[in-house]
Design a protein around this motif. Sequence first.
Motif, mmCIF file in Angstrom:
data_model
loop_
_atom_site.group_PDB
_atom_site.id
_atom_site.type_symbol
_atom_site.label_atom_id
_atom_site.label_comp_id
_atom_site.label_asym_id
_atom_site.label_seq_id
_atom_site.Cartn_x
_atom_site.Cartn_y
_atom_site.Cartn_z
ATOM 1 N N UNK A 129 101.912 62.924 44.018
ATOM 2 C CA UNK A 129 102.714 61.999 45.127
ATOM 3 C C UNK A 129 103.783 61.600 44.494
ATOM 4 N N UNK A 130 104.241 62.660 43.559
ATOM 5 C CA UNK A 130 105.802 62.864 43.226
ATOM 6 C C UNK A 130 105.927 61.491 42.518
ATOM 7 N N UNK A 131 105.490 61.329 41.042
ATOM 8 C CA UNK A 131 105.182 60.154 39.807
ATOM 9 C C UNK A 131 105.576 61.289 38.706
ATOM 10 N N UNK A 132 106.779 60.652 38.040
ATOM 11 C CA UNK A 132 107.552 61.615 36.665
ATOM 12 C C UNK A 132 105.995 60.753 36.360
ATOM 13 N N UNK A 133 105.296 61.487 35.913
ATOM 14 C CA UNK A 133 104.097 61.660 34.211
ATOM 15 C C UNK A 133 104.958 61.975 33.296
ATOM 16 N N UNK A 134 104.744 61.168 31.997
ATOM 17 C CA UNK A 134 104.966 61.720 31.214
ATOM 18 C C UNK A 134 104.003 61.791 30.178
ATOM 19 N N UNK A 135 103.512 62.744 29.591
ATOM 20 C CA UNK A 135 102.287 62.493 28.181
ATOM 21 C C UNK A 135 103.395 61.985 27.104
ATOM 22 N N UNK A 136 102.646 61.798 26.248
ATOM 23 C CA UNK A 136 102.621 62.340 24.867
ATOM 24 C C UNK A 136 103.760 61.509 24.605
ATOM 25 N N UNK A 137 103.588 60.147 24.971
ATOM 26 C CA UNK A 137 105.593 59.207 25.109
ATOM 27 C C UNK A 137 104.970 57.761 24.514
ATOM 28 N N UNK A 138 104.787 57.058 23.729
ATOM 29 C CA UNK A 138 104.876 56.133 23.496
ATOM 30 C C UNK A 138 105.779 55.100 23.712
ATOM 31 N N UNK A 139 105.466 53.843 24.764
ATOM 32 C CA UNK A 139 106.091 52.736 24.927
ATOM 33 C C UNK A 139 106.499 51.822 23.431
ATOM 34 N N UNK A 140 107.613 52.093 23.218
ATOM 35 C CA UNK A 140 107.090 51.330 21.406
ATOM 36 C C UNK A 140 107.222 49.821 22.211
ATOM 37 N N UNK A 141 108.872 49.240 23.063
ATOM 38 C CA UNK A 141 109.386 47.831 23.637
ATOM 39 C C UNK A 141 110.187 47.695 24.971
ATOM 40 N N UNK A 142 109.352 46.779 25.173
ATOM 41 C CA UNK A 142 110.256 46.414 26.958
ATOM 42 C C UNK A 142 112.101 46.042 26.092
ATOM 43 N N UNK A 143 113.042 46.279 27.184
ATOM 44 C CA UNK A 143 113.809 45.872 27.086
ATOM 45 C C UNK A 143 114.421 44.222 27.903
ATOM 46 N N UNK A 144 115.134 43.470 27.688
ATOM 47 C CA UNK A 144 115.180 42.126 28.112
ATOM 48 C C UNK A 144 116.818 42.432 28.024
ATOM 49 N N UNK A 145 116.843 41.561 29.341
ATOM 50 C CA UNK A 145 118.002 40.890 29.525
ATOM 51 C C UNK A 145 117.917 39.594 29.859
ATOM 52 N N UNK A 146 118.141 38.300 28.929
ATOM 53 C CA UNK A 146 117.735 37.240 29.079
ATOM 54 C C UNK A 146 116.289 37.283 29.110
ATOM 55 N N UNK A 147 115.424 36.123 29.929
ATOM 56 C CA UNK A 147 113.479 37.074 30.046
ATOM 57 C C UNK A 147 113.284 37.813 31.120
ATOM 58 N N UNK A 148 114.567 38.779 31.706
ATOM 59 C CA UNK A 148 114.262 39.722 32.583
ATOM 60 C C UNK A 148 113.601 40.758 31.934
ATOM 61 N N UNK A 149 113.328 41.325 31.886
ATOM 62 C CA UNK A 149 112.284 42.793 31.978
ATOM 63 C C UNK A 149 113.170 43.782 32.379
ATOM 64 N N UNK A 150 114.056 44.631 31.802
ATOM 65 C CA UNK A 150 115.152 45.588 32.503
ATOM 66 C C UNK A 150 114.590 47.269 32.038
ATOM 67 N N UNK A 151 113.892 47.084 31.155
ATOM 68 C CA UNK A 151 113.330 48.638 31.281
ATOM 69 C C UNK A 151 112.281 48.296 29.996
#
Length: 445
Positions: A129-151
């Motif tokens: 369906x077009x999702x760019x799905x990558x395996x063997x990739x660990x999400x380590x932390x959430x990026x924030x600007x203030x309280x807002x998650x941005x990546x």
Amino acid sequence: MDSQRPHSDISSDYDVVVIGGGPAGSTVSTVLAQHGCRVGLFERERFPRFHIGESLIPETYWVLKRIDMLPKMQRSHFVKKYSVQFVNASGKQSAPFYFWDNKPHECSQTWQVVRSEFDQMMLENAREHGVEAFESVHAVEILHEGERAVGVTIQPTGSSRREVRAKVVVDASGQAALIQNRRGLRVWDPVLNKGAIWTYWEGAYRDTGRDEGATMVLQTADRHGWFWYIPQHNDIVSVGVVAPFDDLFKRRSGHERTYDEEVEKCPAVKQRIGNARRVTGYFATRDYSYRSTEVAGDGWVLVGDAFQFLDPLYSSGVLLALKSGELAADAIAEGLQKGDTSKAQLGRWGENFNEGVDRMRRLVCEYYDGFSFGNFVRKYPDLRGTITDLLIGDLFTDRVDKVWAPMESLNPPDKTPIPPWHAGTLATEAAEKVNTLVLPDGVRP
Ligand SMILES: Cc1cc2nc3c(=O)[nH]c(=O)nc-3n(C[C@H](O)[C@H](O)[C@H](O)COP(=O)(O)OP(=O)(O)OC[C@H]3O[C@@H](n4cnc5c(N)ncnc54)[C@H](O)[C@@H]3O)c2cc1C
């Protein structure tokens, strides 16, 4: 094949980043892609990988249909499941609860899946369906600007960390529950403190015809625990015992011995696996049920086990993963269109969803307090259909609430009321409680 897509293809920004490629992550990302969003999904493992959660319930049908998985399921070799059946502590069997009798529609047939295969099919379907799905990739932390998650900050295996920006971050990381843990949002369920030990048998007893794929729930003679009995393809049956954590893991001598002792307490299971060959080692988990106090915040939202986990008695986990994934995706897509990725917009589905989970939780707690399906339908035959509605996962409507008063009428007068989930302990104040998963040698999570 797309799953071999190199990590160098990872973009530096997406509309939505999804952490985790289990059923919740695949669902949320597929529905978002159907809405036209650009989605990057990061899964830390390489699929196929082992996972528990093998028995689906009929209401998964509607989400599977929406994400175009139905034809794949119908073509698959997964065992077809038409019913669930209960065996009480004295070995007495309830009549099967046939889903079809209650709802004569193809949605009433569901499946017993092998999760390594099912999860891979779901992830491939997301890619289609077009999702760019990558395996063997660990999400380590959430990026924030203030309280807002941005990546997120990601760590692809074998290369350096990098940042990926997104308008919305979805946490579908399962019991790892990255955001819930980082923010201290987890509340342990005040009553459902269970653990499980399970293994796989070849050549164990199977019924025939439409009963071949029935899930059986068999209580142990001391009423402390119950076994699941889930027939799968290739003549394999998944057989696991669930009991209070202390019963299974304190003052017991090893998983194999404990499992064998529990089998001794359940003649109906002992008989069924009597001539079978065990084909794996023993798996064990503490499946303390929990829920997050928040479903979303500015720029982030939780789905599946990363939001909450309910005791697996009625096999509701994958349904809740699929359903929360679908609901979150619709809220995100609408929010992106309106330019609103606030907590209120991203989490607008949470309250109604929690009410549905509370219904299933109540049914789980009643069972542990001695509720008997057999007795109930003998006394209230006109409510058999409504109880079956709950068992198929038709949870998100108050139509089913008419079962509670009759159910209470069967309780002893001194029965203590079931405490609500939020009467539990915040994880930050209960350091001794952790989810653990013990796998036999050679099995990857
Ligand atoms: C003993 C037991 C029996 C069960 N039986 C049933 C059953 O019969 N039927 C049923 O429907 N459910 C059952 N469940 C529940 C079911 O297993 C879960 O509810 C379901 O798997 C939740 O799906 P999910 O997508 O939320 O999480 P998961 O399936 O756990 O997927 C999460 C994914 O996120 C990945 N991940 C984690 N952290 C990161 C990170 N930092 N970065 C990138 N990726 C990450 C993981 O590798 C994983 O692939 C059972 C659970 C237990 C414990």
